[in-house]
Motif scaffolding. Structure first.
Motif, mmCIF file in Angstrom:
data_model
loop_
_atom_site.group_PDB
_atom_site.id
_atom_site.type_symbol
_atom_site.label_atom_id
_atom_site.label_comp_id
_atom_site.label_asym_id
_atom_site.label_seq_id
_atom_site.Cartn_x
_atom_site.Cartn_y
_atom_site.Cartn_z
ATOM 1 N N GLY A 59 28.381 -26.226 63.699
ATOM 2 C CA GLY A 59 28.912 -24.932 63.298
ATOM 3 C C GLY A 59 30.206 -24.586 64.010
ATOM 4 N N CYS A 60 30.264 -24.841 65.328
ATOM 5 C CA CYS A 60 31.464 -24.522 66.099
ATOM 6 C C CYS A 60 32.666 -25.331 65.617
ATOM 7 C CB CYS A 60 31.225 -24.807 67.579
ATOM 8 S SG CYS A 60 30.052 -23.691 68.380
ATOM 9 N N VAL A 61 32.454 -26.625 65.431
ATOM 10 C CA VAL A 61 33.552 -27.492 64.997
ATOM 11 C C VAL A 61 33.981 -27.133 63.582
ATOM 12 C CG1 VAL A 61 34.230 -29.877 64.509
ATOM 13 C CG2 VAL A 61 32.849 -29.351 66.540
ATOM 14 N N ILE B 101 30.183 -21.127 63.233
ATOM 15 C CA ILE B 101 31.422 -20.985 62.452
ATOM 16 C C ILE B 101 32.194 -19.760 62.929
ATOM 17 C CG2 ILE B 101 32.313 -20.424 60.156
ATOM 18 C CD1 ILE B 101 30.117 -22.204 58.984
ATOM 19 N N GLY B 102 31.482 -18.659 63.183
ATOM 20 C CA GLY B 102 32.139 -17.463 63.700
ATOM 21 C C GLY B 102 32.810 -17.723 65.033
ATOM 22 N N TYR B 103 32.141 -18.484 65.890
ATOM 23 C CA TYR B 103 32.731 -18.821 67.188
ATOM 24 C C TYR B 103 33.963 -19.702 67.015
ATOM 25 C CZ TYR B 103 33.490 -21.419 71.474
ATOM 26 O OH TYR B 103 34.073 -22.010 72.562
ATOM 27 N N SER C 79 39.582 -13.263 59.409
ATOM 28 C CA SER C 79 39.674 -12.191 60.389
ATOM 29 C C SER C 79 38.512 -12.333 61.359
ATOM 30 C CB SER C 79 39.615 -10.819 59.698
ATOM 31 O OG SER C 79 39.543 -9.790 60.681
ATOM 32 N N SER C 80 38.824 -12.425 62.641
ATOM 33 C CA SER C 80 37.776 -12.586 63.657
ATOM 34 C C SER C 80 37.232 -11.251 64.144
ATOM 35 C CB SER C 80 38.325 -13.375 64.852
ATOM 36 O OG SER C 80 39.420 -12.687 65.443
ATOM 37 N N GLU C 81 37.667 -10.162 63.530
ATOM 38 C CA GLU C 81 37.203 -8.838 63.936
ATOM 39 C C GLU C 81 35.695 -8.710 63.722
ATOM 40 O OE1 GLU C 81 38.121 -4.086 63.034
ATOM 41 O OE2 GLU C 81 39.208 -5.679 61.970
ATOM 42 N N GLY C 82 35.005 -8.334 64.768
ATOM 43 C CA GLY C 82 33.554 -8.165 64.695
ATOM 44 C C GLY C 82 32.767 -9.426 64.967
ATOM 45 N N ALA C 83 33.445 -10.574 65.145
ATOM 46 C CA ALA C 83 32.730 -11.838 65.371
ATOM 47 C C ALA C 83 31.958 -11.814 66.682
ATOM 48 C CB ALA C 83 33.710 -13.010 65.363
ATOM 49 N N GLY C 84 32.489 -11.095 67.677
ATOM 50 C CA GLY C 84 31.823 -11.040 68.968
ATOM 51 C C GLY C 84 30.479 -10.331 68.933
ATOM 52 N N TYR C 85 30.221 -9.557 67.870
ATOM 53 C CA TYR C 85 28.955 -8.834 67.762
ATOM 54 C C TYR C 85 27.837 -9.718 67.210
ATOM 55 C CZ TYR C 85 25.595 -5.190 66.543
ATOM 56 O OH TYR C 85 24.464 -4.437 66.447
ATOM 57 N N GLN D 294 29.776 -18.700 75.413
ATOM 58 C CA GLN D 294 30.958 -19.270 74.786
ATOM 59 C C GLN D 294 31.810 -18.195 74.124
ATOM 60 O OE1 GLN D 294 28.718 -23.378 73.551
ATOM 61 N NE2 GLN D 294 30.533 -22.878 72.389
ATOM 62 N N TYR D 295 31.168 -17.240 73.470
ATOM 63 C CA TYR D 295 31.919 -16.129 72.883
ATOM 64 C C TYR D 295 32.697 -15.391 73.972
ATOM 65 C CZ TYR D 295 30.341 -16.006 68.009
ATOM 66 O OH TYR D 295 30.141 -16.283 66.665
#
Length: 235
Positions: A143-145, A25-27, A157-163, A54-55
């Motif tokens: 989850g991705c979809v 979901i985060g991705y 907000s996608s901030e911090g999702a890459g972590y 993918q991230y």
């Protein structure tokens, strides 16, 4: 036996399902925040199935990185799978027609289960590895979809999702440290990485550290296998 094998694989995959749905979901949200539709989430999760790759791929696409740069960085990010493959040679031997999919679908989380869980003699081991890989793949796609669709309608907000992937790697490392009695591989990996970080700096330490760790694992493979066998006998 097929039904019993599927149930065992499903049971063992439940912790991964929880993590993959959340990370997926985060991705999906991150992908949507960069202007890519959920079709990209489907395409990338089906054909790549590489969480950290993918991230990073989202950032590569958004920044307009060249194909050569993207390919090289993807290789660097995922070259840790070399170690996974070496340690699973015996377990994946004889898997026949499903072996290419097992290789494609080998993620950090699937590896953590495959390397530590003993399926038992009452299940088909080849089918167990296939079901486990396919189930984990389906969780990730879902989850991705789901994240991409939610990102279309709900403000995130996608901030911090890459972590998220970094945090997951830390959790896996801690769990394997607690489960294993032989900590030499982890100590060697940490020490080698630290030395390379000091020598080469933060921008260039990844490639030499991975190369040196690979050499160490190959050189010490017999010793590590012997230690693992001794631990099994003690258990």
């Amino acid at each position: 036996m097929k039904k019993r094998t599927f149930k065992r694989a499903f049971r063992d995959s439940l912790p991964i399902m929880a993590g993959y749905l959340a990370l997926g979901i985060g991705y999906g949200v991150l992908l949507q925040s960069h202007g890519y539709s959920f079709w990209w989430a489907i395409l990338m999760s089906v054909t790549m199935f590489a969480g950290s790759g993918q991230y990073a791929g989202v950032e590569f696409m958004a920044s307009g990185a060249s194909l050569l740069t993207t390919a090289f960085m993807t290789l660097i990010i995922n070259c840790r799978h070399f170690f996974y493959g070496v340690s699973l040679l015996d377990k994946y031997r004889g898997t026949g027609i499903v072996k290419p999919y097992l290789i494609f679908g080998l993620t950090d989380e699937t590896y953590s289960i495959t390397a530590t869980v003993k399926p038992g003699d009452d299940v088909n081991h080849r089918l167990y590895y296939f079901f486990l890989t396919a189930l984990n793949h389906s969780y990730w796609i879902t989850g991705c979809v789901l994240g991409a669709v939610l990102g279309m309608f709900l403000p995130f907000s996608s901030e911090g999702a890459g972590y998220a992937m970094t945090a997951l790697f830390i959790v896996i490392m801690v769990e394997q440290w607690l489960d294993s009695k032989d900590h030499l591989p982890a100590i060697l990996g940490a020490a080698t990485t630290a030395v390379c970080l000091v020598i080469f700096g933060a921008q260039y330490f990844i490639v030499p550290s991975l190369f040196l760790i690979a050499v160490e694992m190959v050189v010490l493979r017999r010793r590590l296998d012997k230690t693992r066998d001794e631990v099994k006998k003690d258990d």
